[in-house]
Motif scaffolding. Sequence first.
Motif, PDB file in Angstrom:
ATOM      1  N   VAL A   2       0.851  -1.191   0.000  1.00 32.41           N
ATOM      2  CA  VAL A   2       0.000   0.000   0.000  1.00 32.41           C
ATOM      3  C   VAL A   2       0.887   1.241   0.000  1.00 32.41           C
ATOM      4  O   VAL A   2       1.816   1.343   0.783  1.00 32.41           O
ATOM      5  CB  VAL A   2      -0.910   0.024   1.255  1.00 32.41           C
ATOM      6  CG1 VAL A   2      -1.806   1.259   1.236  1.00 32.41           C
ATOM      7  CG2 VAL A   2      -1.750  -1.233   1.318  1.00 32.41           C
ATOM      8  N   HIS A   3       0.603   2.159  -0.903  1.00 30.53           N
ATOM      9  CA  HIS A   3       1.368   3.393  -1.010  1.00 30.53           C
ATOM     10  C   HIS A   3       0.445   4.556  -0.650  1.00 30.53           C
ATOM     11  O   HIS A   3      -0.383   4.982  -1.441  1.00 30.53           O
ATOM     12  CB  HIS A   3       1.885   3.589  -2.441  1.00 30.53           C
ATOM     13  CG  HIS A   3       2.827   2.525  -2.889  1.00 30.53           C
ATOM     14  ND1 HIS A   3       4.189   2.704  -2.974  1.00 30.53           N
ATOM     15  CD2 HIS A   3       2.599   1.248  -3.269  1.00 30.53           C
ATOM     16  CE1 HIS A   3       4.767   1.600  -3.396  1.00 30.53           C
ATOM     17  NE2 HIS A   3       3.820   0.695  -3.589  1.00 30.53           N
ATOM     18  N   LYS A   4       0.610   5.083   0.541  1.00 26.25           N
ATOM     19  CA  LYS A   4      -0.215   6.214   0.927  1.00 26.25           C
ATOM     20  C   LYS A   4       0.365   6.878   2.166  1.00 26.25           C
ATOM     21  O   LYS A   4       1.180   6.297   2.887  1.00 26.25           O
ATOM     22  CB  LYS A   4      -1.651   5.788   1.198  1.00 26.25           C
ATOM     23  CG  LYS A   4      -1.824   4.775   2.315  1.00 26.25           C
ATOM     24  CD  LYS A   4      -3.272   4.374   2.450  1.00 26.25           C
ATOM     25  CE  LYS A   4      -3.444   3.349   3.571  1.00 26.25           C
ATOM     26  NZ  LYS A   4      -4.843   2.930   3.748  1.00 26.25           N
ATOM     27  N   THR A   5      -0.031   8.094   2.398  1.00 30.32           N
ATOM     28  CA  THR A   5       0.384   8.825   3.589  1.00 30.32           C
ATOM     29  C   THR A   5      -0.867   9.307   4.300  1.00 30.32           C
ATOM     30  O   THR A   5      -1.719   9.957   3.707  1.00 30.32           O
ATOM     31  CB  THR A   5       1.270  10.031   3.225  1.00 30.32           C
ATOM     32  OG1 THR A   5       2.438   9.563   2.559  1.00 30.32           O
ATOM     33  CG2 THR A   5       1.668  10.798   4.470  1.00 30.32           C
ATOM     34  N   ASN A   6      -1.007   8.974   5.568  1.00 25.71           N
ATOM     35  CA  ASN A   6      -2.150   9.413   6.376  1.00 25.71           C
ATOM     36  C   ASN A   6      -1.649   9.968   7.685  1.00 25.71           C
ATOM     37  O   ASN A   6      -0.581   9.595   8.162  1.00 25.71           O
ATOM     38  CB  ASN A   6      -3.094   8.242   6.664  1.00 25.71           C
ATOM     39  CG  ASN A   6      -3.785   7.743   5.415  1.00 25.71           C
ATOM     40  OD1 ASN A   6      -4.416   8.509   4.716  1.00 25.71           O
ATOM     41  ND2 ASN A   6      -3.633   6.463   5.115  1.00 25.71           N
ATOM     42  N   LYS A   7      -2.430  10.803   8.300  1.00 27.98           N
ATOM     43  CA  LYS A   7      -2.049  11.377   9.582  1.00 27.98           C
ATOM     44  C   LYS A   7      -2.374  10.410  10.713  1.00 27.98           C
ATOM     45  O   LYS A   7      -3.385   9.745  10.715  1.00 27.98           O
ATOM     46  CB  LYS A   7      -2.761  12.713   9.798  1.00 27.98           C
ATOM     47  CG  LYS A   7      -2.286  13.814   8.846  1.00 27.98           C
ATOM     48  CD  LYS A   7      -2.882  15.140   9.224  1.00 27.98           C
ATOM     49  CE  LYS A   7      -2.408  16.231   8.273  1.00 27.98           C
ATOM     50  NZ  LYS A   7      -0.978  16.436   8.307  1.00 27.98           N
ATOM     51  N   GLY A   8      -1.497  10.391  11.720  1.00 30.59           N
ATOM     52  CA  GLY A   8      -1.717   9.598  12.912  1.00 30.59           C
ATOM     53  C   GLY A   8      -2.187  10.480  14.056  1.00 30.59           C
ATOM     54  O   GLY A   8      -2.760  11.550  13.841  1.00 30.59           O
ATOM     55  N   LEU A   9      -1.892  10.050  15.272  1.00 27.05           N
ATOM     56  CA  LEU A   9      -2.337  10.781  16.459  1.00 27.05           C
ATOM     57  C   LEU A   9      -1.395  11.913  16.848  1.00 27.05           C
ATOM     58  O   LEU A   9      -1.766  12.792  17.618  1.00 27.05           O
ATOM     59  CB  LEU A   9      -2.479   9.810  17.639  1.00 27.05           C
ATOM     60  CG  LEU A   9      -3.578   8.752  17.484  1.00 27.05           C
ATOM     61  CD1 LEU A   9      -3.426   7.664  18.536  1.00 27.05           C
ATOM     62  CD2 LEU A   9      -4.953   9.389  17.568  1.00 27.05           C
ATOM     63  N   GLY A  10      -0.165  11.869  16.361  1.00 25.53           N
ATOM     64  CA  GLY A  10       0.732  13.000  16.532  1.00 25.53           C
ATOM     65  C   GLY A  10       1.514  13.065  17.828  1.00 25.53           C
ATOM     66  O   GLY A  10       2.081  14.111  18.148  1.00 25.53           O
ATOM     67  N   PHE A  11       1.580  11.975  18.599  1.00 24.78           N
ATOM     68  CA  PHE A  11       2.388  12.014  19.821  1.00 24.78           C
ATOM     69  C   PHE A  11       3.868  12.210  19.484  1.00 24.78           C
ATOM     70  O   PHE A  11       4.586  12.914  20.191  1.00 24.78           O
ATOM     71  CB  PHE A  11       2.195  10.741  20.636  1.00 24.78           C
ATOM     72  CG  PHE A  11       0.787  10.524  21.108  1.00 24.78           C
ATOM     73  CD1 PHE A  11       0.103  11.540  21.761  1.00 24.78           C
ATOM     74  CD2 PHE A  11       0.133   9.325  20.899  1.00 24.78           C
ATOM     75  CE1 PHE A  11      -1.200  11.365  22.204  1.00 24.78           C
ATOM     76  CE2 PHE A  11      -1.166   9.130  21.339  1.00 24.78           C
ATOM     77  CZ  PHE A  11      -1.845  10.146  21.987  1.00 24.78           C
TER      78      PHE A  11
END
Length: 206
Positions: A110-119
């Motif tokens: 899978v090739h994608k960039t998504n935002k996480g929770l940011g800790f």
Amino acid sequence: MIIYTYNGEGSSAVGCQYMKFSLNVALQDFNYDVRFISAQQIRDNKTLFEPNVKMLVIGAGTSFSQAKQKLGTIGEQAIKDFVYHQGGKYCGFCMGSYGAFHDIDFYGLVHKTNKGLGFFNMTAKGSLPITLPFDGTAKSAEIIEPIHLKNGEKFPALYWGGNGMEEKQILAIGGEPLTKIKLSSGQEKIMSARINVGSNGGSAYV
């Protein structure tokens, strides 16, 4: 004292069972009660804020994007409030590790960039070139030997598509590298780390 481990959309049903079993075995001498928690329970914004809840664990799964979508804005904020304001601990394995970062860059199948929770205010990148590119099957899994950075101990661990980190980047955001692995190319990657979150004693581990 309660530790919740996520058992909801995006997670692996088998992985959840193994996670709960492993936590129970590891913590059996410390009087912790390990329980499952769903996305709906997190969205209800009540369960995490019981005074005796110490940690939220998110383990293996297919995609943190699926978990985040089901959690929604309310569920995501509940997790952040638990850590930032309640002094809770977040512990992420595999999918949950990716989810602890600001950005997720998962390549392979899978090739994608998504935002996480940011800790961790950086990008989680994986999978590492330790074995075959991650395809969800056992042929892309490998037993590795991370090195404990404080005592030099090596121990076996399952690597299956996880992210690796650069030590300089972890240190730059105030994090503490915990273990590392040496790749066949000679590169070193940090495989686990912790960071303080908020001002009430919260922290995140990956």
